[in-house]
Design a protein around this motif. Sequence first.
Motif, PDB file in Angstrom:
ATOM      1  N   PHE A 108      -4.065   0.907  -2.028  1.00 27.05           N
ATOM      2  CA  PHE A 108      -3.795  -0.257  -2.531  1.00 27.05           C
ATOM      3  C   PHE A 108      -2.978  -0.241  -3.521  1.00 27.05           C
ATOM      4  N   VAL A 109      -1.861  -0.805  -3.641  1.00 31.66           N
ATOM      5  CA  VAL A 109      -1.039  -0.778  -4.765  1.00 31.66           C
ATOM      6  C   VAL A 109      -1.007  -2.085  -5.521  1.00 31.66           C
TER       7      VAL A 109
ATOM      8  N   TYR B  67       5.690   3.933   1.441  1.00 31.49           N
ATOM      9  CA  TYR B  67       5.009   2.504   0.744  1.00 31.49           C
ATOM     10  C   TYR B  67       5.149   1.548   2.133  1.00 31.49           C
ATOM     11  N   TYR B  68       4.062   0.866   2.334  1.00 31.94           N
ATOM     12  CA  TYR B  68       3.692  -0.012   3.285  1.00 31.94           C
ATOM     13  C   TYR B  68       3.513  -1.462   2.790  1.00 31.94           C
ATOM     14  N   CYS B  69       4.131  -2.239   3.547  1.00 31.29           N
ATOM     15  CA  CYS B  69       4.127  -3.794   3.443  1.00 31.29           C
ATOM     16  C   CYS B  69       2.924  -4.500   4.324  1.00 31.29           C
ATOM     17  N   ALA B  70       2.222  -5.037   4.032  1.00 36.53           N
ATOM     18  CA  ALA B  70       1.250  -5.784   4.879  1.00 36.53           C
ATOM     19  C   ALA B  70       1.077  -7.416   4.481  1.00 36.53           C
TER      20      ALA B  70
ATOM     21  N   ILE C  88      -0.626 -15.545  -7.913  1.00 34.14           N
ATOM     22  CA  ILE C  88      -1.582 -14.820  -8.347  1.00 34.14           C
ATOM     23  C   ILE C  88      -1.218 -13.496  -7.782  1.00 34.14           C
ATOM     24  N   THR C  89      -1.272 -12.347  -8.891  1.00 34.64           N
ATOM     25  CA  THR C  89      -0.986 -11.038  -8.283  1.00 34.64           C
ATOM     26  C   THR C  89      -2.114 -10.008  -8.701  1.00 34.64           C
ATOM     27  N   PHE C  90      -2.307  -9.124  -8.065  1.00 34.48           N
ATOM     28  CA  PHE C  90      -3.317  -8.099  -8.439  1.00 34.48           C
ATOM     29  C   PHE C  90      -2.689  -6.706  -8.073  1.00 34.48           C
ATOM     30  N   TYR C  91      -3.040  -5.817  -9.089  1.00 33.77           N
ATOM     31  CA  TYR C  91      -2.394  -4.437  -8.987  1.00 33.77           C
ATOM     32  C   TYR C  91      -3.465  -3.359  -9.014  1.00 33.77           C
ATOM     33  N   ALA C  92      -3.381  -2.163  -8.489  1.00 31.75           N
ATOM     34  CA  ALA C  92      -3.964  -0.817  -8.862  1.00 31.75           C
ATOM     35  C   ALA C  92      -3.762  -0.511 -10.378  1.00 31.75           C
ATOM     36  N   ASP C  93      -5.113   0.124 -10.663  1.00 33.96           N
ATOM     37  CA  ASP C  93      -4.809   0.438 -12.138  1.00 33.96           C
ATOM     38  C   ASP C  93      -3.573   1.396 -12.387  1.00 33.96           C
ATOM     39  N   SER C  94      -3.464   2.363 -11.433  1.00 31.28           N
ATOM     40  CA  SER C  94      -2.474   3.416 -11.474  1.00 31.28           C
ATOM     41  C   SER C  94      -0.999   2.986 -11.636  1.00 31.28           C
ATOM     42  N   VAL C  95      -0.831   1.636 -11.206  1.00 33.32           N
ATOM     43  CA  VAL C  95       0.548   0.967 -11.282  1.00 33.32           C
ATOM     44  C   VAL C  95       0.634  -0.155 -12.415  1.00 33.32           C
ATOM     45  N   LYS C  96      -0.255  -0.526 -12.687  1.00 30.29           N
ATOM     46  CA  LYS C  96      -0.301  -1.574 -13.539  1.00 30.29           C
ATOM     47  C   LYS C  96       0.519  -1.559 -14.794  1.00 30.29           C
ATOM     48  N   GLY C  97       1.311  -2.435 -15.227  1.00 25.30           N
ATOM     49  CA  GLY C  97       2.367  -2.363 -16.293  1.00 25.30           C
ATOM     50  C   GLY C  97       3.436  -1.835 -15.810  1.00 25.30           C
TER      51      GLY C  97
ATOM     52  N   PHE D 239       0.773  -1.083  -0.015  1.00 29.60           N
ATOM     53  CA  PHE D 239       0.026   0.002  -0.019  1.00 29.60           C
ATOM     54  C   PHE D 239       0.875   1.406   0.015  1.00 29.60           C
ATOM     55  N   ARG D 240       0.493   2.321  -0.261  1.00 32.18           N
ATOM     56  CA  ARG D 240       1.163   3.499  -0.280  1.00 32.18           C
ATOM     57  C   ARG D 240       0.122   4.757   0.246  1.00 32.18           C
ATOM     58  N   GLN D 241       0.978   5.845   0.805  1.00 33.01           N
ATOM     59  CA  GLN D 241       0.142   6.771   1.214  1.00 33.01           C
ATOM     60  C   GLN D 241       1.237   8.231   1.024  1.00 33.01           C
ATOM     61  N   ALA D 242       0.216   8.981   0.150  1.00 36.37           N
ATOM     62  CA  ALA D 242       0.984  10.222  -0.140  1.00 36.37           C
ATOM     63  C   ALA D 242       0.470  11.492   0.737  1.00 36.37           C
ATOM     64  N   PRO D 243       1.241  12.294   0.829  1.00 38.66           N
ATOM     65  CA  PRO D 243       0.951  13.357   1.876  1.00 38.66           C
ATOM     66  C   PRO D 243      -0.419  14.016   1.662  1.00 38.66           C
ATOM     67  N   GLY D 244      -1.114  13.915   2.823  1.00 32.05           N
ATOM     68  CA  GLY D 244      -2.647  14.523   2.743  1.00 32.05           C
ATOM     69  C   GLY D 244      -3.430  13.501   2.082  1.00 32.05           C
TER      70      GLY D 244
END
Length: 124
Positions: free
Chosen positions: A47-48, A94-97, A57-66, A37-42
């Motif tokens: 989810f990443v 960026y956080y690992c969970a 099996i992997t899943f990605y957020a659309d913003s990072v896919k590819g 996961f990630r958290q930008a300021p403010g």
Amino acid sequence: QVQLVESGGGLVQAGDSLRLSCAASGRTFSGLAMGWFRQAPGKERDFVGAISRSGGITFYADSVKGRFTISRDNAKNTVYLQMNSLKPEDTAVYYCAAALLGYVPRFQYEYDYWGQGTQVTVSS
């Protein structure tokens, strides 16, 4: 109990690559689904991507896919986040969970353990 320690963050330029690592201890790693996961300021934490226990099996957020790839090495109790073609909007902590669930979770409430986070800053 599971301890998660992220590493690999830093300051890079747009277009560069970076690989984050998350080392786990305290429980059989292969029994954990892992997520990033990630958290930008403010902003809220988003989810990443996530990977199943076996890594098949992997899943990605659309913003990072590819651009981003998650992988894991169960022998090393480590999950990775390879980030390519980085953009300034990827700047965040960026956080690992880790999740005890048998499927690949995509929501924060589904995760049981969290790392302390690592800062990634992408300059333009």
